[in-house]
Scaffold this active site. Structure first.
Site, mmCIF file in Angstrom:
data_model
loop_
_atom_site.group_PDB
_atom_site.id
_atom_site.type_symbol
_atom_site.label_atom_id
_atom_site.label_comp_id
_atom_site.label_asym_id
_atom_site.label_seq_id
_atom_site.Cartn_x
_atom_site.Cartn_y
_atom_site.Cartn_z
ATOM 1 N N PRO A 23 81.455 -51.927 4.042
ATOM 2 C CA PRO A 23 80.665 -51.629 2.832
ATOM 3 C C PRO A 23 81.524 -51.678 1.564
ATOM 4 O O PRO A 23 82.745 -51.789 1.649
ATOM 5 C CB PRO A 23 80.190 -50.193 3.092
ATOM 6 C CG PRO A 23 81.223 -49.603 4.010
ATOM 7 C CD PRO A 23 81.741 -50.737 4.838
ATOM 8 N N ARG B 219 81.490 -87.274 -23.178
ATOM 9 C CA ARG B 219 81.069 -85.985 -23.754
ATOM 10 C C ARG B 219 81.442 -84.824 -22.826
ATOM 11 O O ARG B 219 81.175 -84.882 -21.634
ATOM 12 C CB ARG B 219 79.550 -85.999 -23.993
ATOM 13 C CG ARG B 219 79.170 -86.839 -25.188
ATOM 14 C CD ARG B 219 77.690 -87.015 -25.285
ATOM 15 N NE ARG B 219 77.191 -87.821 -24.173
ATOM 16 C CZ ARG B 219 75.906 -88.096 -23.988
ATOM 17 N NH1 ARG B 219 75.002 -87.624 -24.826
ATOM 18 N NH2 ARG B 219 75.531 -88.829 -22.949
ATOM 19 N N CYS C 64 74.021 -57.454 2.398
ATOM 20 C CA CYS C 64 75.235 -58.244 2.218
ATOM 21 C C CYS C 64 75.427 -58.913 0.862
ATOM 22 O O CYS C 64 76.545 -58.918 0.349
ATOM 23 C CB CYS C 64 75.338 -59.276 3.327
ATOM 24 S SG CYS C 64 75.649 -58.470 4.911
ATOM 25 N N VAL D 17 84.816 -60.124 5.232
ATOM 26 C CA VAL D 17 86.008 -59.422 4.716
ATOM 27 C C VAL D 17 86.555 -60.136 3.480
ATOM 28 O O VAL D 17 86.300 -61.322 3.292
ATOM 29 C CB VAL D 17 87.114 -59.370 5.791
ATOM 30 C CG1 VAL D 17 86.729 -58.454 6.925
ATOM 31 C CG2 VAL D 17 87.452 -60.756 6.303
ATOM 32 N N LYS E 177 62.891 -69.464 -3.880
ATOM 33 C CA LYS E 177 61.682 -68.664 -4.017
ATOM 34 C C LYS E 177 62.001 -67.520 -4.973
ATOM 35 O O LYS E 177 62.853 -66.673 -4.690
ATOM 36 C CB LYS E 177 61.304 -68.115 -2.637
ATOM 37 C CG LYS E 177 59.990 -67.448 -2.573
ATOM 38 C CD LYS E 177 58.877 -68.462 -2.326
ATOM 39 C CE LYS E 177 57.522 -67.849 -2.594
ATOM 40 N NZ LYS E 177 56.554 -68.817 -3.087
ATOM 41 N N ARG F 70 73.933 -45.143 19.234
ATOM 42 C CA ARG F 70 73.601 -46.580 19.187
ATOM 43 C C ARG F 70 73.740 -47.198 20.568
ATOM 44 O O ARG F 70 72.901 -48.000 20.990
ATOM 45 C CB ARG F 70 74.534 -47.306 18.202
ATOM 46 C CG ARG F 70 73.966 -47.321 16.799
ATOM 47 C CD ARG F 70 74.542 -48.453 15.974
ATOM 48 N NE ARG F 70 73.478 -49.156 15.286
ATOM 49 C CZ ARG F 70 73.667 -50.227 14.535
ATOM 50 N NH1 ARG F 70 74.874 -50.726 14.386
ATOM 51 N NH2 ARG F 70 72.644 -50.823 13.950
#
Ligand SMILES: NC(=O)C1=CN([C@@H]2O[C@H](COP(=O)(O)OP(=O)(O)OC[C@H]3O[C@@H](n4cnc5c(N)ncnc54)[C@H](O)[C@@H]3O)[C@@H](O)[C@H]2O)C=CC1
Ligand SMILES: O=C(O)[C@H]1O[C@H](OP(=O)(O)OP(=O)(O)OC[C@H]2O[C@@H](n3ccc(=O)[nH]c3=O)[C@H](O)[C@@H]2O)[C@H](O)[C@@H](O)[C@@H]1O
Length: 448
Positions: free
Chosen positions: A82, A326, A266, A122, A257, A31
């Site tokens: 994850p 109510r 996520c 987290v 939508k 990466r």
């Protein structure tokens, strides 16, 4: 400053703060190599341009995590969180292994004070675990502040969201160094974010806000998706329904939508995380539950018994500025107090006694003789509170904010308690008068 890893956030900070040196570190060498190449590892409109301008000036990418930690003043922890695949909480709870190992590394390597910022999403109270890891592994004399600064960007619009965020949330402790750390991070964002959008909160509120925001957003999509099924069965058009609903300024047009279901890395994991948190705290998501919980709090704080005690109930209507009762929470709440054989003294500026009697005897089923014996209805809040052990605010009438609480306090048994079920009362000044004050959804801060 370093960021572990959080590419788009890092790039935007570097471009807005040329005097701050920003280093992204990642244990994944591939990466880092990609970040340093002409083909960066993430596609986000606008990101490529920013990286190519800043890289080598004040934006660096490295896999030398330790050196970057030693040199940094602020460290953002943006590692992946994850859903756990095995063990306790599997399928729901967040896997904090990456947070833990990054935090351990920071503790072991740091040789000077660091501000450690939770950027990853987290579970609530993760900062407490981070604090324990930092304290247990720190070199002598090295100290840390922890901030929570959740990320609200959406993929595909990350740069736009970061350049012009609705809000930047910074959770901190109210200690001197916690506040100073929050101010320092605020001053970084203030280079391009209007100060009124930089919001300070407690650590736990900040952590929970991130999960709550994603849950609320996902809930809107689920609602419109459920409506789309009804549209299909009835001949209504979901786009028309969505547009027309969204014109109500309380609902608003965004995130309505209908779709085949929400995706992304996520929403699903954060909702599961929130559900796990609720379950592990024994909080079933049943509407009625919230009433019972508040009633139980009253009993618990009045030394676990309210038998023969007097409780002033302020408000019977389901909300302020109406006489409508109510489904008012007052019904279930008063029933709970009567089940415990407490005396209930009710005051509501708009609801007449005849309505309360009807609701409690006919709708709730309290026997008439029990109502006569245990319930009295009053013309003023002052007379309702006389000789009471507690005041329970159930409707947010404005006049409840303006009562002379010192006068009420004098008339009550001691200790005099106030339970604010609507979050309208000034906690500090009531405490100063001598009341024991309990507000819904608030607890005292616990240091980490
Ligand atoms: N992707 C998004 O749009 C958003 C993500 N978030 C949150 O941000 C966090 C990160 O998400 P992503 O960037 O999508 O995850 P990701 O999985 O794409 O990247 C995480 C990176 O962390 C690296 N890493 C793991 N442990 C490390 C360590 N000890 N030291 C250095 N590097 C380490 C991994 O090698 C990986 O490259 C998650 O908590 C996520 O919920 C929050 C808002 C938006
Ligand atoms: O915590 C995170 O990671 C991020 O999660 C979401 O961002 P993201 O998942 O990147 O993208 P969204 O635009 O929210 O879309 C998520 C899913 O919902 C769907 N969606 C969205 C909006 C809508 O009206 N209907 C709908 O079906 C999208 O198609 C997509 O599948 C949130 O929008 C971000 O605020 C948050 O920071």
């Amino acid at each position: 400053m370093i960021i572990i890893p959080g590419g788009p956030t890092c790039a935007v900070i570097a471009s807005k703060c040329p005097d701050i040196s920003v280093t992204i570190v990642d244990i994944n060498q591939q990466r880092i190599d990609a970040w340093n190449s002409s083909k960066i590892p993430i596609y986000e409109p606008g990101l490529d341009e920013i990286v190519s301008v800043q890289r080598g000036k004040n934006l660096f990418f490295s896999s030398d995590v330790d050196t970057a930690i030693i040199e940094a003043d602020l460290i953002f922890v943006s590692v992946n969180t994850p859903t756990k695949k095995s063990g306790m909480g599997a399928g729901f709870a967040a896997d904090l292994a990456y947070i833990e190992s990054a935090t351990r590394r920071i503790a072991q390597v740091s040789t000077s004070h660091k501000i450690v910022i939770e950027k990853s999403t987290v579970p609530c109270r993760t900062a407490e675990s981070m604090r324990k890891i930092l304290d247990a592994n720190a070199r002598p004399g090295v100290t840390f502040d922890i901030l929570s600064n959740p990320e609200f960007l959406a993929e595909g619009t990350a740069i736009k969201d970061l350049m012009n965020p609705d809000r930047v949330l910074i959770g901190h402790l109210s200690t001197k160094s916690g506040v100073a750390a929050q101010q320092l991070l605020s001053s970084v964002y203030a280079r391009w974010v209007p100060v009124e959008r930089i919001v300070g909160t407690g650590l736990w509120s900040s952590e929970l806000t991130k999960l709550a925001s994603n849950a609320l957003l996902a809930q809107r999509i689920s609602s419109i998706n459920a409506l789309s099924a009804i549209c299909e069965a009835t001949g209504a058009d979901v786009d028309e329904v969505s547009r027309a609903c969204g014109l109500d300024s309380r609902i608003g047009p965004k995130f309505l939508k209908a779709s085949v279901g929400f995706g992304g890395s996520c929403f699903q994991k954060d909702i599961l995380n929130l559900v796990y948190l609720a379950k592990s705290l024994n909080l079933p998501e049943v509407a009625n539950y919230w009433n019972q919980r508040f009633a139980a709090k009253v009993v618990q704080e009045l030394f676990n018994t309210i038998t023969n005690k007097k409780i002033a109930v302020f408000g019977f209507a389901f909300k302020k500025d109406t006489g409508d009762t109510r489904e008012s929470p007052a019904l279930a709440m008063i029933k709970s107090f009567l089940d415990e054989k407490a005396h209930v003294r009710v005051y509501d500026p708009q609801v007449p006694e005849s309505q309360m009697r009807h609701d409690l005897t006919v709708e709730v089923g309290i026997p008439e003789d029990e109502y006569n014996k245990f319930v009295t209805v009053h013309e003023t809040a002052y007379s309702a509170a006389e000789d009471c052990d507690a005041i329970v605010v159930l409707t947010e009438w404005d006049e409840f904010k303006e009562l002379e609480y010192s006068k009420l306090y004098e008339k009550m048994n001691k200790p005099a308690c106030i339970f604010d079920g609507r979050l309208i009362l000034p906690v500090d000044s009531l405490s100063q008068i001598g009341f024991k004050v309990f507000s819904l959804g608030k607890s005292s801060e616990i240091d980490v």
